[in-house]
Design a protein around this motif. Structure first.
Motif, PDB file in Angstrom:
ATOM      1  N   VAL A 232      -4.919 -13.908   0.397  1.00 26.77           N
ATOM      2  CA  VAL A 232      -4.329 -14.067  -1.096  1.00 26.77           C
ATOM      3  C   VAL A 232      -5.212 -14.546  -1.945  1.00 26.77           C
ATOM      4  O   VAL A 232      -5.644 -14.237  -3.036  1.00 26.77           O
ATOM      5  CB  VAL A 232      -2.961 -14.416  -0.772  1.00 26.77           C
ATOM      6  N   ASN A 234      -8.361 -15.021  -1.849  1.00 26.63           N
ATOM      7  CA  ASN A 234      -9.519 -14.191  -2.041  1.00 26.63           C
ATOM      8  C   ASN A 234      -9.170 -13.323  -3.007  1.00 26.63           C
ATOM      9  O   ASN A 234     -10.030 -12.942  -4.250  1.00 26.63           O
ATOM     10  CB  ASN A 234      -9.985 -13.630  -0.734  1.00 26.63           C
ATOM     11  N   VAL A 235      -7.977 -12.548  -2.898  1.00 22.49           N
ATOM     12  CA  VAL A 235      -7.527 -11.715  -4.017  1.00 22.49           C
ATOM     13  C   VAL A 235      -7.491 -12.091  -5.399  1.00 22.49           C
ATOM     14  O   VAL A 235      -7.961 -11.797  -6.307  1.00 22.49           O
ATOM     15  CB  VAL A 235      -6.512 -10.957  -3.511  1.00 22.49           C
ATOM     16  N   LEU A 236      -6.769 -13.462  -5.468  1.00 23.22           N
ATOM     17  CA  LEU A 236      -6.589 -14.079  -6.464  1.00 23.22           C
ATOM     18  C   LEU A 236      -7.862 -14.247  -7.369  1.00 23.22           C
ATOM     19  O   LEU A 236      -7.987 -14.009  -8.689  1.00 23.22           O
ATOM     20  CB  LEU A 236      -5.535 -15.387  -6.293  1.00 23.22           C
TER      21      LEU A 236
ATOM     22  N   VAL B 179      -6.887  -2.686  -0.673  1.00 20.33           N
ATOM     23  CA  VAL B 179      -6.977  -4.153  -1.022  1.00 20.33           C
ATOM     24  C   VAL B 179      -7.532  -5.037   0.096  1.00 20.33           C
ATOM     25  O   VAL B 179      -6.604  -5.247   0.916  1.00 20.33           O
ATOM     26  CB  VAL B 179      -5.985  -4.763  -2.000  1.00 20.33           C
ATOM     27  N   SER B 180      -8.783  -5.513   0.116  1.00 21.16           N
ATOM     28  CA  SER B 180      -9.263  -6.255   1.153  1.00 21.16           C
ATOM     29  C   SER B 180     -10.173  -7.368   0.445  1.00 21.16           C
ATOM     30  O   SER B 180     -10.165  -7.724  -0.766  1.00 21.16           O
ATOM     31  CB  SER B 180      -9.851  -5.582   2.221  1.00 21.16           C
ATOM     32  N   VAL B 181     -10.621  -8.131   1.420  1.00 21.10           N
ATOM     33  CA  VAL B 181     -11.567  -9.349   0.767  1.00 21.10           C
ATOM     34  C   VAL B 181     -13.174  -8.893   0.957  1.00 21.10           C
ATOM     35  O   VAL B 181     -14.044  -9.523   0.655  1.00 21.10           O
ATOM     36  CB  VAL B 181     -11.379 -10.576   1.912  1.00 21.10           C
ATOM     37  N   ALA B 215     -10.888  -7.277  -4.807  1.00 22.04           N
ATOM     38  CA  ALA B 215      -9.998  -7.307  -6.198  1.00 22.04           C
ATOM     39  C   ALA B 215     -10.979  -7.355  -7.425  1.00 22.04           C
ATOM     40  O   ALA B 215     -10.462  -6.860  -8.430  1.00 22.04           O
ATOM     41  CB  ALA B 215      -9.179  -8.523  -5.948  1.00 22.04           C
ATOM     42  N   PHE B 231       3.457  -8.568  -2.017  1.00 22.87           N
ATOM     43  CA  PHE B 231       2.951 -10.040  -2.446  1.00 22.87           C
ATOM     44  C   PHE B 231       1.602  -9.857  -3.104  1.00 22.87           C
ATOM     45  O   PHE B 231       1.189 -10.555  -3.855  1.00 22.87           O
ATOM     46  CB  PHE B 231       3.290 -10.810  -1.158  1.00 22.87           C
ATOM     47  N   VAL B 232       0.716  -9.528  -2.319  1.00 21.97           N
ATOM     48  CA  VAL B 232      -0.748  -9.225  -2.612  1.00 21.97           C
ATOM     49  C   VAL B 232      -0.812  -8.737  -3.987  1.00 21.97           C
ATOM     50  O   VAL B 232      -1.624  -9.007  -4.733  1.00 21.97           O
ATOM     51  CB  VAL B 232      -1.691  -8.687  -1.567  1.00 21.97           C
ATOM     52  N   VAL B 235       0.204 -10.734  -6.802  1.00 20.75           N
ATOM     53  CA  VAL B 235      -0.671 -11.820  -7.164  1.00 20.75           C
ATOM     54  C   VAL B 235      -1.833 -11.097  -8.101  1.00 20.75           C
ATOM     55  O   VAL B 235      -2.526 -11.516  -8.907  1.00 20.75           O
ATOM     56  CB  VAL B 235      -1.359 -12.539  -6.015  1.00 20.75           C
ATOM     57  N   LEU B 236      -2.333  -9.871  -7.496  1.00 21.20           N
ATOM     58  CA  LEU B 236      -3.294  -9.278  -8.157  1.00 21.20           C
ATOM     59  C   LEU B 236      -3.099  -8.747  -9.520  1.00 21.20           C
ATOM     60  O   LEU B 236      -4.005  -9.421 -10.530  1.00 21.20           O
ATOM     61  CB  LEU B 236      -3.740  -7.948  -7.265  1.00 21.20           C
ATOM     62  N   SER B 239      -2.817 -12.095 -11.628  1.00 21.22           N
ATOM     63  CA  SER B 239      -4.103 -12.611 -11.786  1.00 21.22           C
ATOM     64  C   SER B 239      -4.890 -12.029 -12.996  1.00 21.22           C
ATOM     65  O   SER B 239      -5.491 -12.717 -13.844  1.00 21.22           O
ATOM     66  CB  SER B 239      -4.835 -12.522 -10.530  1.00 21.22           C
TER      67      SER B 239
END
Lengths: 347, 347
Positions: A232, A234-236, B179-181, B215, B231-232, B235-236, B239
């Motif tokens: 989360v 990292n996404v933020l 969506v990943s890191v 992201a 949730f992610v 946040v995305l 943000s």
């Protein structure tokens, strides 16, 4: 005091890292320990004027790349700059910490394997410094060291993040908020709800927990420590970065599309530059890896010399203010209290 | 065709919603069904000129607020505008769908309980439309309907999101990214890694799955459907919103701080307005709730009339293009294929 600098593995190549390290000599009295191919470093250094007593070289012929498996690379590439940098950092008591712009996975794995975790820390976390809309800074813990977290990890991130912000940015009583989907106490997913309950039940004075927050308010300056799992976080952080870049790009193209706007932009040149500077994360350095037994800063892979210089400055500050010692102390005292408070909710 | 509009529960009050619905009459030939206090609606409508044959009123004396527990409110507040709006939407075959700017939780719960899920859909998801840096649009599924997800939910979000983007925005073959890191196949948390494997193993032609994304690249226009848990996604999206707002705010304060810049901004007025308009999500309407058995758009709680108008436009489009029917069909055909492909990895 010495700062170890791994010159390999960065996108812009080793010369850029060396440049940053030489520039950093101006900021403190620390000695730079450059780790990499000795012949290359010596050749590069010929281009600079510096006090030779303030640069040490550790020869390392190998480099770890983003294509290497982190665990294998740390175990097998014993002659790599990263492994040698970690060993120097661990074994030389004069070393305050190290900077690397290499593979994040290898730096994380290497730091945990070679430097070790602080006793009581379940999982070290990455803590970058990010500018707010005002003149302050906040951190997000974790931004990618831990993809899947348990609630107790988040509590530790909160404690370590608060100590980091206090020591690094001089915030007396950093406001710690849990990243969620709303500010109400009950909002969130299973992980954040359980972390909320644990943060809420910490003894007074451990952290200044102000409750849930929304990602929309990350940059308002209302919070100094944003707590979430590394996926989360990292996404933020990347969403914020991407959106800011997009707005700047749109602004540029709007300006380019009109003669009047181009004229206006000439008058606004200084202001537009000011805006760009304010949004420039790189001036703040890299992400500290909190919870390992020496100071480590992971600088962005695409770091320019000035970012490396800022990252070195972070290590110097962390050394001067003994942040690792403070985190050790806080983990010992406060997390034992937290563990007691937690006990009934565990199986 | 009729569009049901719940006038209660919005931050700016019912008059703003009615205004949006009356304005929406200009965009299509649909009849607006306003649900709320009849006397109030009639009094408000006196301020407008409109074809009375195109506005229907359903009297509802109660309102559901953000303080109500969603499940209790839907079960107990039978005279609420939301419950009555849902019933009208379900029972009147001429109704294409409904818009509400009320409590997200109540709209979600109500839609699932009253309208029902499409057969085979494990979890409906929220799909907002977001502008990219270019002139295109993308969606993020899910942005908050499901806090804790299983990998198979994400696969369904991907399928529904792709159909939505194809039908709503005319994208022939929407690029679906997880969506990943990092963009590498192995990056992510347990949920995203498992979802990656399932998306990868879908039969050809089900979705145009392009792999993992960061992201940072959400707004580049390289992807039309971003897949993650609610949730992610929340946040995305928040943000992005917060960062864009912050940059605009910084730009304003940089301009205000200098006379030259103020002068420049005068010349740039049109461009700055163009930038603001480009970033204005509200013009695109609200978030569609995909996976329930009629079209539902959750408009932002703070929606102005023009956002309500855009949300109504979404329902009209969803009706004209039979998006619910298309999702039904896709779930039936492709998810049975997916279930077969999945079978071995299930207990």
């Amino acid at each position: 005091m010495k700062v170890v600098v791994d010159i390999m593995g960065a996108d812009r190549g080793p010369a850029e890292i060396i440049k940053g390290a030489v520039e950093a000599l101006a900021d403190s009295r620390a000695v730079m320990v450059l780790v990499g191919d000795e012949a290359f470093i010596k050749a590069e250094l010929k281009g600079y004027q510096y006090d030779p007593a303030r640069i040490e070289i550790v020869d390392a012929k190998e480099a770890i790349t983003n294509d290497d498996s982190p665990t294998n690379a740390i175990r097998e590439k014993k002659e790599s700059s990263l492994v040698k940098a970690l060993e120097k950092t661990k074994n030389d008591p004069e070393v305050a910490g190290m900077v690397s712009a290499g593979s994040t996975g290898a730096v994380l794995t290497g730091a945990i394997l070679k430097l070790g975790r602080i006793k009581g820390v379940a999982r070290p976390c990455l803590a970058p410094l990010v500018p707010t809309a005002g003149d302050t800074t906040f951190t997000v813990v974790d931004t990618g060291a831990n993809m899947d977290c348990k609630p107790e990890y988040l509590v530790q991130f909160a404690v370590m993040g608060a100590h980091y912000m206090r020591a690094m940015c001089g915030v007396e009583n950093p406001r710690v908020a849990l990243v969620s989907v709303g500010v109400e106490d009950k909002k969130g997913n299973e992980l954040s709800k359980e972390a909320f309950a644990r943060l809420k039940s910490l003894p007074d004075g451990v952290v200044n927990f102000v409750g849930n927050m929304e990602a929309r308010d990350a940059m308002t300056g209302d919070y100094e420590v944003l707590v979430c799992d590394g996926f989360v976080g990292n996404v933020l952080i990347k969403s914020v970065e991407g959106a800011a870049m997009t707005v700047m790009k749109l602004l540029k193209s709007e300006i380019a599309a009109s003669f009047r706007a181009k004229l206006g932009a000439l008058f606004m040149k200084k202001s537009l530059r000011g805006l760009k500077r304010k949004m420039d994360y790189s001036a703040l350095g890299g992400a500290a890896l909190l919870g390992v037994d020496k100071a480590v800063v992971k600088s962005h892979g695409s770091s320019k010399a000035k970012t490396i210089r800022a990252s070195i400055g972070q290590i110097v500050k962390m050394g001067e203010r003994d942040i690792v010692g403070k985190i050790k102390e806080s983990i010992r005292s406060t997390l034992s209290a937290a563990a007691e408070a937690d006990a009934p909710s565990h199986e």
